[in-house]
Motif scaffolding. Structure first.
Motif, PDB file in Angstrom:
ATOM      1  N   ILE A 187      54.711 -19.423  80.505  1.00  0.00           N
ATOM      2  CA  ILE A 187      55.714 -18.372  80.114  1.00  0.00           C
ATOM      3  C   ILE A 187      56.747 -18.887  81.148  1.00  0.00           C
ATOM      4  O   ILE A 187      56.891 -18.750  82.133  1.00  0.00           O
ATOM      5  CB  ILE A 187      55.041 -16.945  80.312  1.00  0.00           C
ATOM      6  CG1 ILE A 187      53.708 -16.797  79.821  1.00  0.00           C
ATOM      7  CG2 ILE A 187      56.039 -15.889  80.009  1.00  0.00           C
ATOM      8  CD1 ILE A 187      53.961 -17.143  78.240  1.00  0.00           C
ATOM      9  N   GLN A 188      58.056 -19.042  80.468  1.00  0.00           N
ATOM     10  CA  GLN A 188      59.326 -19.603  81.335  1.00  0.00           C
ATOM     11  C   GLN A 188      59.807 -18.566  82.016  1.00  0.00           C
ATOM     12  O   GLN A 188      59.721 -17.306  81.580  1.00  0.00           O
ATOM     13  CB  GLN A 188      60.149 -19.998  80.355  1.00  0.00           C
ATOM     14  CG  GLN A 188      61.577 -20.504  80.668  1.00  0.00           C
ATOM     15  CD  GLN A 188      61.547 -21.888  81.625  1.00  0.00           C
ATOM     16  OE1 GLN A 188      60.562 -22.044  82.526  1.00  0.00           O
ATOM     17  NE2 GLN A 188      62.432 -22.714  81.420  1.00  0.00           N
ATOM     18  N   ILE A 189      60.457 -18.747  83.270  1.00  0.00           N
ATOM     19  CA  ILE A 189      60.989 -17.986  84.228  1.00  0.00           C
ATOM     20  C   ILE A 189      62.364 -18.858  84.287  1.00  0.00           C
ATOM     21  O   ILE A 189      62.300 -20.015  84.894  1.00  0.00           O
ATOM     22  CB  ILE A 189      60.518 -17.779  85.475  1.00  0.00           C
ATOM     23  CG1 ILE A 189      59.244 -16.707  85.299  1.00  0.00           C
ATOM     24  CG2 ILE A 189      61.352 -17.015  86.585  1.00  0.00           C
ATOM     25  CD1 ILE A 189      58.433 -16.555  86.444  1.00  0.00           C
ATOM     26  N   LEU A 190      63.529 -18.062  84.295  1.00  0.00           N
ATOM     27  CA  LEU A 190      64.861 -18.835  84.100  1.00  0.00           C
ATOM     28  C   LEU A 190      66.121 -17.908  84.377  1.00  0.00           C
ATOM     29  O   LEU A 190      66.130 -16.704  83.912  1.00  0.00           O
ATOM     30  CB  LEU A 190      64.877 -19.683  82.724  1.00  0.00           C
ATOM     31  CG  LEU A 190      66.202 -20.690  82.758  1.00  0.00           C
ATOM     32  CD1 LEU A 190      65.412 -21.926  83.589  1.00  0.00           C
ATOM     33  CD2 LEU A 190      66.452 -21.060  81.361  1.00  0.00           C
ATOM     34  N   ASP A 191      67.035 -18.234  84.977  1.00  0.00           N
ATOM     35  CA  ASP A 191      68.126 -17.752  84.915  1.00  0.00           C
ATOM     36  C   ASP A 191      68.939 -18.357  83.838  1.00  0.00           C
ATOM     37  O   ASP A 191      69.579 -19.207  83.817  1.00  0.00           O
ATOM     38  CB  ASP A 191      69.139 -18.382  86.165  1.00  0.00           C
ATOM     39  CG  ASP A 191      70.560 -17.687  86.304  1.00  0.00           C
ATOM     40  OD1 ASP A 191      70.765 -17.011  85.232  1.00  0.00           O
ATOM     41  OD2 ASP A 191      71.458 -18.090  87.110  1.00  0.00           O
ATOM     42  N   ASN A 192      69.020 -17.403  82.786  1.00  0.00           N
ATOM     43  CA  ASN A 192      69.435 -17.820  81.347  1.00  0.00           C
ATOM     44  C   ASN A 192      70.906 -18.268  81.350  1.00  0.00           C
ATOM     45  O   ASN A 192      71.506 -19.121  80.529  1.00  0.00           O
ATOM     46  CB  ASN A 192      69.328 -16.732  80.338  1.00  0.00           C
ATOM     47  CG  ASN A 192      67.878 -16.641  79.778  1.00  0.00           C
ATOM     48  OD1 ASN A 192      66.907 -17.728  80.350  1.00  0.00           O
ATOM     49  ND2 ASN A 192      67.491 -15.746  79.155  1.00  0.00           N
ATOM     50  N   GLU A 193      71.804 -17.734  82.297  1.00  0.00           N
ATOM     51  CA  GLU A 193      72.973 -17.702  82.366  1.00  0.00           C
ATOM     52  C   GLU A 193      73.480 -19.173  83.096  1.00  0.00           C
ATOM     53  O   GLU A 193      74.463 -19.975  82.733  1.00  0.00           O
ATOM     54  CB  GLU A 193      73.822 -16.562  83.112  1.00  0.00           C
ATOM     55  CG  GLU A 193      73.554 -15.310  82.427  1.00  0.00           C
ATOM     56  CD  GLU A 193      74.288 -15.300  81.270  1.00  0.00           C
ATOM     57  OE1 GLU A 193      75.431 -15.974  80.891  1.00  0.00           O
ATOM     58  OE2 GLU A 193      73.569 -14.716  80.129  1.00  0.00           O
ATOM     59  N   LYS A 194      72.851 -19.433  84.053  1.00  0.00           N
ATOM     60  CA  LYS A 194      73.442 -20.690  84.808  1.00  0.00           C
ATOM     61  C   LYS A 194      72.150 -21.786  84.917  1.00  0.00           C
ATOM     62  O   LYS A 194      72.791 -22.791  85.729  1.00  0.00           O
ATOM     63  CB  LYS A 194      73.638 -20.349  86.377  1.00  0.00           C
ATOM     64  CG  LYS A 194      75.122 -19.307  86.080  1.00  0.00           C
ATOM     65  CD  LYS A 194      75.476 -18.785  87.771  1.00  0.00           C
ATOM     66  CE  LYS A 194      76.629 -17.750  87.522  1.00  0.00           C
ATOM     67  NZ  LYS A 194      77.224 -17.677  88.587  1.00  0.00           N
ATOM     68  N   ALA A 195      71.066 -21.624  84.789  1.00  0.00           N
ATOM     69  CA  ALA A 195      70.168 -22.752  84.809  1.00  0.00           C
ATOM     70  C   ALA A 195      70.331 -23.847  83.963  1.00  0.00           C
ATOM     71  O   ALA A 195      70.958 -23.652  82.833  1.00  0.00           O
ATOM     72  CB  ALA A 195      68.687 -22.249  84.557  1.00  0.00           C
ATOM     73  N   HIS A 196      70.196 -25.053  83.990  1.00  0.00           N
ATOM     74  CA  HIS A 196      70.333 -26.083  83.225  1.00  0.00           C
ATOM     75  C   HIS A 196      69.567 -26.289  82.113  1.00  0.00           C
ATOM     76  O   HIS A 196      70.032 -26.627  81.001  1.00  0.00           O
ATOM     77  CB  HIS A 196      69.945 -27.497  84.324  1.00  0.00           C
ATOM     78  CG  HIS A 196      70.937 -27.800  85.347  1.00  0.00           C
ATOM     79  ND1 HIS A 196      72.345 -27.954  85.357  1.00  0.00           N
ATOM     80  CD2 HIS A 196      70.646 -28.024  86.609  1.00  0.00           C
ATOM     81  CE1 HIS A 196      72.597 -28.301  86.660  1.00  0.00           C
ATOM     82  NE2 HIS A 196      71.786 -28.011  87.434  1.00  0.00           N
ATOM     83  N   ASP A 197      68.314 -25.535  82.135  1.00  0.00           N
ATOM     84  CA  ASP A 197      67.547 -25.822  81.209  1.00  0.00           C
ATOM     85  C   ASP A 197      67.551 -24.475  80.149  1.00  0.00           C
ATOM     86  O   ASP A 197      66.833 -23.750  79.915  1.00  0.00           O
ATOM     87  CB  ASP A 197      65.986 -25.681  81.424  1.00  0.00           C
ATOM     88  CG  ASP A 197      65.219 -26.284  80.291  1.00  0.00           C
ATOM     89  OD1 ASP A 197      65.720 -26.634  79.307  1.00  0.00           O
ATOM     90  OD2 ASP A 197      63.926 -25.918  80.513  1.00  0.00           O
ATOM     91  N   ASN A 198      69.041 -24.030  79.621  1.00  0.00           N
ATOM     92  CA  ASN A 198      69.259 -22.911  79.080  1.00  0.00           C
ATOM     93  C   ASN A 198      69.816 -23.231  77.545  1.00  0.00           C
ATOM     94  O   ASN A 198      70.425 -22.315  76.966  1.00  0.00           O
ATOM     95  CB  ASN A 198      70.213 -22.011  79.930  1.00  0.00           C
ATOM     96  CG  ASN A 198      71.556 -22.669  80.121  1.00  0.00           C
ATOM     97  OD1 ASN A 198      71.836 -23.675  79.645  1.00  0.00           O
ATOM     98  ND2 ASN A 198      72.556 -21.815  80.569  1.00  0.00           N
ATOM     99  N   LYS A 199      69.584 -24.526  77.192  1.00  0.00           N
ATOM    100  CA  LYS A 199      70.224 -24.791  75.968  1.00  0.00           C
ATOM    101  C   LYS A 199      69.384 -24.567  74.715  1.00  0.00           C
ATOM    102  O   LYS A 199      69.828 -24.646  73.556  1.00  0.00           O
ATOM    103  CB  LYS A 199      70.963 -26.132  75.954  1.00  0.00           C
ATOM    104  CG  LYS A 199      71.465 -26.783  77.112  1.00  0.00           C
ATOM    105  CD  LYS A 199      72.944 -25.686  77.215  1.00  0.00           C
ATOM    106  CE  LYS A 199      74.026 -26.408  78.353  1.00  0.00           C
ATOM    107  NZ  LYS A 199      73.311 -26.050  79.663  1.00  0.00           N
ATOM    108  N   ILE A 200      68.131 -24.449  74.925  1.00  0.00           N
ATOM    109  CA  ILE A 200      67.106 -24.214  73.866  1.00  0.00           C
ATOM    110  C   ILE A 200      66.604 -22.861  73.881  1.00  0.00           C
ATOM    111  O   ILE A 200      65.866 -22.534  75.007  1.00  0.00           O
ATOM    112  CB  ILE A 200      66.099 -25.483  73.870  1.00  0.00           C
ATOM    113  CG1 ILE A 200      66.860 -26.834  74.064  1.00  0.00           C
ATOM    114  CG2 ILE A 200      65.145 -25.443  72.789  1.00  0.00           C
ATOM    115  CD1 ILE A 200      65.746 -28.029  74.197  1.00  0.00           C
ATOM    116  N   ASP A 201      66.309 -22.348  73.010  1.00  0.00           N
ATOM    117  CA  ASP A 201      65.894 -20.796  72.860  1.00  0.00           C
ATOM    118  C   ASP A 201      64.478 -20.716  73.234  1.00  0.00           C
ATOM    119  O   ASP A 201      64.198 -19.841  73.741  1.00  0.00           O
ATOM    120  CB  ASP A 201      66.254 -20.332  71.386  1.00  0.00           C
ATOM    121  CG  ASP A 201      65.572 -20.995  70.384  1.00  0.00           C
ATOM    122  OD1 ASP A 201      64.907 -21.699  70.540  1.00  0.00           O
ATOM    123  OD2 ASP A 201      66.046 -20.464  69.167  1.00  0.00           O
ATOM    124  N   THR A 202      63.661 -21.771  72.999  1.00  0.00           N
ATOM    125  CA  THR A 202      62.166 -21.763  73.292  1.00  0.00           C
ATOM    126  C   THR A 202      62.190 -21.986  75.401  1.00  0.00           C
ATOM    127  O   THR A 202      60.944 -22.204  75.613  1.00  0.00           O
ATOM    128  CB  THR A 202      61.428 -22.628  72.684  1.00  0.00           C
ATOM    129  OG1 THR A 202      62.192 -24.025  72.532  1.00  0.00           O
ATOM    130  CG2 THR A 202      61.299 -22.288  71.169  1.00  0.00           C
TER     131      THR A 202
END
Length: 232
Positions: free
Chosen positions: A120-135
């Motif tokens: 289950i992903q944890i991410l800063d959706n705004e500034k993390a590099h891996d934020n280009k794919i909705d999954t």
């Protein structure tokens, strides 16, 4: 009457914090009776160890009642116990631009904790590099099931995560929004894997039980109020 109301409001604020728990990293009497167990009590890491090791790196620290990954190189954590059917609840907070994850059904047979374990992903959706794919956004079943943006709070704020696995039915909620509802081993599950980066990963998602994992992705991340209830 006004004085009484203010007094009662203060008492209630003392009983329930902003997360809705009676006290941080503690179980209520009802939770204890219902079979919940703490995986982190805010003061020690006795329920955890590093992946394929017997101890915990000193780069994992306790800060203000939260389990904190302070810097890269700490290594992934796994629960000392394995779980089959369970209900897991926790809170997480990610640093700006950060990336991490919670893994389930992890074993120690592969080179990495994620070799066979769904995340289950944890991410800063705004500034993390891996934020280009909705999954790949926070709350998603990583690279398999997308998540709606309403499920996320910004970096630096606490998010509530619930992962429930019962008789192969995997359900995930983030901040009260359901993000995953799929039967492991079903044709739908097989299709999700086939269309993901894990398609050729032998043994991925096939375990019936395993460890809970907290990922070291190189970014500062915090966890607290980690509790689990075994369902079998």
């Amino acid at each position: 009457m006004k004085t009484f109301t203010l007094l009662m409001s203060g008492l209630l604020l003392g009983v329930f914090n902003s997360s809705g728990y009676a006290q941080e990293n503690q179980l209520t009497a009802n939770e204890k009776q219902d079979g919940w167990q703490l995986l982190f009590d805010g003061s020690d890491m006795s329920q955890w160890r590093n992946y394929q090791k017997s101890s915990v790196s000193d780069k994992w620290q306790i800060e203000n009642g939260a389990l904190k990954l302070t810097e890269a190189g700490a290594g992934d954590l796994i629960s000392k116990s394995k779980y089959e059917d369970f209900d897991l609840k926790l809170e997480w907070k990610i640093s700006e631009g950060g990336n991490s994850g919670v893994l389930i059904m992890a074993d120690e047979e592969g080179k990495y904790i994620y070799s066979h374990a769904p995340e289950i992903q944890i991410l800063d959706n705004e500034k993390a590099h891996d934020n280009k794919i909705d999954t790949h956004l926070a709350g998603s079943l990583y690279d398999m099931v997308a998540v709606h943006k309403s499920a996320l709070k910004p970096a630096g704020q606490w998010n509530q995560l619930r992962i429930k696995l019962n008789d192969k039915l995997l359900q995930v909620w983030q901040n009260g929004v359901i993000t995953t509802n799929v039967v492991i081993g079903s044709s739908t599950w097989d299709t999700l894997i086939a269309n993901s980066k894990f398609a050729d990963w032998k043994g991925f998602g096939e375990n019936r039980s395993g460890h809970i994992g907290l990922q070291d992705h190189g970014n500062v991340v915090w966890f607290k109020n980690i509790r689990i209830k075994e369902l079998n």
